[in-house]
Design a protein around this motif. Sequence first.
Motif, PDB file in Angstrom:
ATOM      1  N   LYS A 142      -6.433   8.462   1.939  1.00 48.02           N
ATOM      2  CA  LYS A 142      -6.886   7.065   2.017  1.00 48.02           C
ATOM      3  C   LYS A 142      -5.920   6.154   1.270  1.00 48.02           C
ATOM      4  O   LYS A 142      -5.539   5.092   1.772  1.00 48.02           O
ATOM      5  CB  LYS A 142      -8.291   6.930   1.444  1.00 48.02           C
ATOM      6  CG  LYS A 142      -8.847   5.519   1.512  1.00 48.02           C
ATOM      7  CD  LYS A 142     -10.262   5.463   0.965  1.00 48.02           C
ATOM      8  CE  LYS A 142     -10.798   4.062   0.986  1.00 48.02           C
ATOM      9  NZ  LYS A 142     -10.506   3.317  -0.205  1.00 48.02           N
ATOM     10  N   ALA A 143      -5.502   6.570   0.083  1.00 51.30           N
ATOM     11  CA  ALA A 143      -4.562   5.756  -0.696  1.00 51.30           C
ATOM     12  C   ALA A 143      -3.245   5.592   0.056  1.00 51.30           C
ATOM     13  O   ALA A 143      -2.676   4.489   0.086  1.00 51.30           O
ATOM     14  CB  ALA A 143      -4.314   6.398  -2.058  1.00 51.30           C
ATOM     15  N   GLU A 144      -2.771   6.669   0.666  1.00 47.97           N
ATOM     16  CA  GLU A 144      -1.520   6.590   1.425  1.00 47.97           C
ATOM     17  C   GLU A 144      -1.648   5.603   2.581  1.00 47.97           C
ATOM     18  O   GLU A 144      -0.762   4.762   2.803  1.00 47.97           O
ATOM     19  CB  GLU A 144      -1.158   7.976   1.959  1.00 47.97           C
ATOM     20  CG  GLU A 144       0.115   8.000   2.773  1.00 47.97           C
ATOM     21  CD  GLU A 144       0.410   9.375   3.350  1.00 47.97           C
ATOM     22  OE1 GLU A 144       1.340   9.449   4.161  1.00 47.97           O
ATOM     23  OE2 GLU A 144      -0.274  10.350   2.991  1.00 47.97           O
ATOM     24  N   LEU A 145      -2.771   5.674   3.306  1.00 45.76           N
ATOM     25  CA  LEU A 145      -2.966   4.761   4.432  1.00 45.76           C
ATOM     26  C   LEU A 145      -3.122   3.321   3.956  1.00 45.76           C
ATOM     27  O   LEU A 145      -2.598   2.389   4.575  1.00 45.76           O
ATOM     28  CB  LEU A 145      -4.178   5.205   5.253  1.00 45.76           C
ATOM     29  CG  LEU A 145      -4.016   6.533   5.998  1.00 45.76           C
ATOM     30  CD1 LEU A 145      -5.342   6.963   6.618  1.00 45.76           C
ATOM     31  CD2 LEU A 145      -2.921   6.461   7.039  1.00 45.76           C
ATOM     32  N   GLU A 146      -3.844   3.129   2.855  1.00 46.61           N
ATOM     33  CA  GLU A 146      -4.009   1.779   2.310  1.00 46.61           C
ATOM     34  C   GLU A 146      -2.661   1.208   1.861  1.00 46.61           C
ATOM     35  O   GLU A 146      -2.366   0.032   2.078  1.00 46.61           O
ATOM     36  CB  GLU A 146      -4.995   1.782   1.136  1.00 46.61           C
ATOM     37  CG  GLU A 146      -6.420   2.120   1.496  1.00 46.61           C
ATOM     38  CD  GLU A 146      -7.177   0.993   2.176  1.00 46.61           C
ATOM     39  OE1 GLU A 146      -6.601  -0.084   2.423  1.00 46.61           O
ATOM     40  OE2 GLU A 146      -8.361   1.202   2.471  1.00 46.61           O
ATOM     41  N   ILE A 147      -1.852   2.027   1.233  1.00 49.27           N
ATOM     42  CA  ILE A 147      -0.522   1.571   0.790  1.00 49.27           C
ATOM     43  C   ILE A 147       0.340   1.228   1.992  1.00 49.27           C
ATOM     44  O   ILE A 147       1.065   0.227   1.989  1.00 49.27           O
ATOM     45  CB  ILE A 147       0.144   2.646  -0.101  1.00 49.27           C
ATOM     46  CG1 ILE A 147      -0.574   2.708  -1.449  1.00 49.27           C
ATOM     47  CG2 ILE A 147       1.633   2.362  -0.291  1.00 49.27           C
ATOM     48  CD1 ILE A 147      -0.171   3.884  -2.314  1.00 49.27           C
ATOM     49  N   GLU A 148       0.242   2.034   3.039  1.00 50.71           N
ATOM     50  CA  GLU A 148       0.997   1.740   4.253  1.00 50.71           C
ATOM     51  C   GLU A 148       0.554   0.399   4.851  1.00 50.71           C
ATOM     52  O   GLU A 148       1.392  -0.397   5.293  1.00 50.71           O
ATOM     53  CB  GLU A 148       0.791   2.875   5.263  1.00 50.71           C
ATOM     54  CG  GLU A 148       1.773   2.834   6.414  1.00 50.71           C
ATOM     55  CD  GLU A 148       1.658   4.071   7.289  1.00 50.71           C
ATOM     56  OE1 GLU A 148       1.851   3.919   8.509  1.00 50.71           O
ATOM     57  OE2 GLU A 148       1.385   5.169   6.760  1.00 50.71           O
ATOM     58  N   LEU A 149      -0.759   0.140   4.828  1.00 46.20           N
ATOM     59  CA  LEU A 149      -1.263  -1.153   5.303  1.00 46.20           C
ATOM     60  C   LEU A 149      -0.724  -2.301   4.452  1.00 46.20           C
ATOM     61  O   LEU A 149      -0.339  -3.350   4.977  1.00 46.20           O
ATOM     62  CB  LEU A 149      -2.793  -1.179   5.267  1.00 46.20           C
ATOM     63  CG  LEU A 149      -3.530  -0.635   6.474  1.00 46.20           C
ATOM     64  CD1 LEU A 149      -5.028  -0.670   6.236  1.00 46.20           C
ATOM     65  CD2 LEU A 149      -3.176  -1.412   7.720  1.00 46.20           C
ATOM     66  N   LEU A 150      -0.718  -2.098   3.136  1.00 45.36           N
ATOM     67  CA  LEU A 150      -0.183  -3.142   2.248  1.00 45.36           C
ATOM     68  C   LEU A 150       1.289  -3.406   2.527  1.00 45.36           C
ATOM     69  O   LEU A 150       1.729  -4.561   2.534  1.00 45.36           O
ATOM     70  CB  LEU A 150      -0.400  -2.751   0.787  1.00 45.36           C
ATOM     71  CG  LEU A 150      -1.835  -2.817   0.281  1.00 45.36           C
ATOM     72  CD1 LEU A 150      -1.928  -2.258  -1.133  1.00 45.36           C
ATOM     73  CD2 LEU A 150      -2.358  -4.231   0.338  1.00 45.36           C
ATOM     74  N   HIS A 151       2.045  -2.339   2.742  1.00 43.27           N
ATOM     75  CA  HIS A 151       3.460  -2.518   3.078  1.00 43.27           C
ATOM     76  C   HIS A 151       3.610  -3.321   4.370  1.00 43.27           C
ATOM     77  O   HIS A 151       4.457  -4.222   4.463  1.00 43.27           O
ATOM     78  CB  HIS A 151       4.167  -1.163   3.235  1.00 43.27           C
ATOM     79  CG  HIS A 151       4.571  -0.546   1.947  1.00 43.27           C
ATOM     80  ND1 HIS A 151       5.580  -1.042   1.161  1.00 43.27           N
ATOM     81  CD2 HIS A 151       4.094   0.538   1.293  1.00 43.27           C
ATOM     82  CE1 HIS A 151       5.710  -0.294   0.080  1.00 43.27           C
ATOM     83  NE2 HIS A 151       4.816   0.675   0.133  1.00 43.27           N
ATOM     84  N   ASP A 152       2.787  -2.995   5.363  1.00 36.02           N
ATOM     85  CA  ASP A 152       2.850  -3.724   6.628  1.00 36.02           C
ATOM     86  C   ASP A 152       2.497  -5.199   6.428  1.00 36.02           C
ATOM     87  O   ASP A 152       3.143  -6.084   6.992  1.00 36.02           O
ATOM     88  CB  ASP A 152       1.897  -3.094   7.656  1.00 36.02           C
ATOM     89  CG  ASP A 152       2.379  -1.733   8.130  1.00 36.02           C
ATOM     90  OD1 ASP A 152       3.576  -1.423   7.927  1.00 36.02           O
ATOM     91  OD2 ASP A 152       1.557  -0.977   8.680  1.00 36.02           O
ATOM     92  N   LYS A 153       1.465  -5.452   5.602  1.00 38.05           N
ATOM     93  CA  LYS A 153       1.077  -6.841   5.340  1.00 38.05           C
ATOM     94  C   LYS A 153       2.181  -7.592   4.616  1.00 38.05           C
ATOM     95  O   LYS A 153       2.479  -8.748   4.948  1.00 38.05           O
ATOM     96  CB  LYS A 153      -0.206  -6.890   4.510  1.00 38.05           C
ATOM     97  CG  LYS A 153      -1.447  -6.503   5.273  1.00 38.05           C
ATOM     98  CD  LYS A 153      -2.667  -6.507   4.368  1.00 38.05           C
ATOM     99  CE  LYS A 153      -3.895  -6.024   5.088  1.00 38.05           C
ATOM    100  NZ  LYS A 153      -5.068  -5.978   4.202  1.00 38.05           N
ATOM    101  N   ILE A 154       2.794  -6.953   3.645  1.00 39.49           N
ATOM    102  CA  ILE A 154       3.889  -7.598   2.907  1.00 39.49           C
ATOM    103  C   ILE A 154       5.072  -7.861   3.836  1.00 39.49           C
ATOM    104  O   ILE A 154       5.686  -8.942   3.790  1.00 39.49           O
ATOM    105  CB  ILE A 154       4.309  -6.747   1.693  1.00 39.49           C
ATOM    106  CG1 ILE A 154       3.208  -6.815   0.634  1.00 39.49           C
ATOM    107  CG2 ILE A 154       5.645  -7.210   1.115  1.00 39.49           C
ATOM    108  CD1 ILE A 154       3.405  -5.853  -0.518  1.00 39.49           C
ATOM    109  N   ASP A 155       5.389  -6.893   4.691  1.00 42.11           N
ATOM    110  CA  ASP A 155       6.483  -7.091   5.654  1.00 42.11           C
ATOM    111  C   ASP A 155       6.180  -8.246   6.595  1.00 42.11           C
ATOM    112  O   ASP A 155       7.054  -9.059   6.908  1.00 42.11           O
ATOM    113  CB  ASP A 155       6.725  -5.811   6.460  1.00 42.11           C
ATOM    114  CG  ASP A 155       7.346  -4.701   5.635  1.00 42.11           C
ATOM    115  OD1 ASP A 155       7.865  -4.996   4.526  1.00 42.11           O
ATOM    116  OD2 ASP A 155       7.309  -3.533   6.089  1.00 42.11           O
TER     117      ASP A 155
END
Length: 173
Positions: A130-143
């Motif tokens: 879950k943390a990995e997926l959430e971090i990936e989402l955050l990276h996508d949002k920041i990008d």
Amino acid sequence: MAAVMTAKHALGADEAKLLGELRALRRSQRAHAPDAHIPRLTLGQRVADQVAANMGSWRFIIIQSAVLVVWIALNLTAYVRHWDPYPFILLNLALSFQAAYAAPFIMMSQNRQQDIDRQQAANDYRVNVKAELEIELLHDKIDELRGKEVLALTQAVENLTNLLRKSEGGRGD
């Protein structure tokens, strides 16, 4: 909200579904009482845990060592009748009896603890995914935000360039 939808599509359908399931599982765990997921122990489990805890303590080792020393001393000296003369066959029988009954209790307690550890490891794995997926989402949002910011800056530079050209064009007339 569009940024969230775009970011979810970046994860992939399977990953987005998994993230949704993990979020729902976490919400349901939080909704229950903190101790609700701890199962009630049976009488046998409680006894096994108590036996394992006592037999694995310094107190037990010291008491048992003292009993053995007293047993051997009483059977070697002439103060009392020798009920278990050397080679202490009765003592050996008593210790074998103790080991034969203690081992299954200790193994039951260890097996139960292994099950608990396995469940905790599975929970840790789900949290990590879950943390990995959430971090990936955050990276996508920041990008996405960075892309919007670059686009806005590019547009501002173009507007300023156009204003400069217009002002230079107005001076040259």
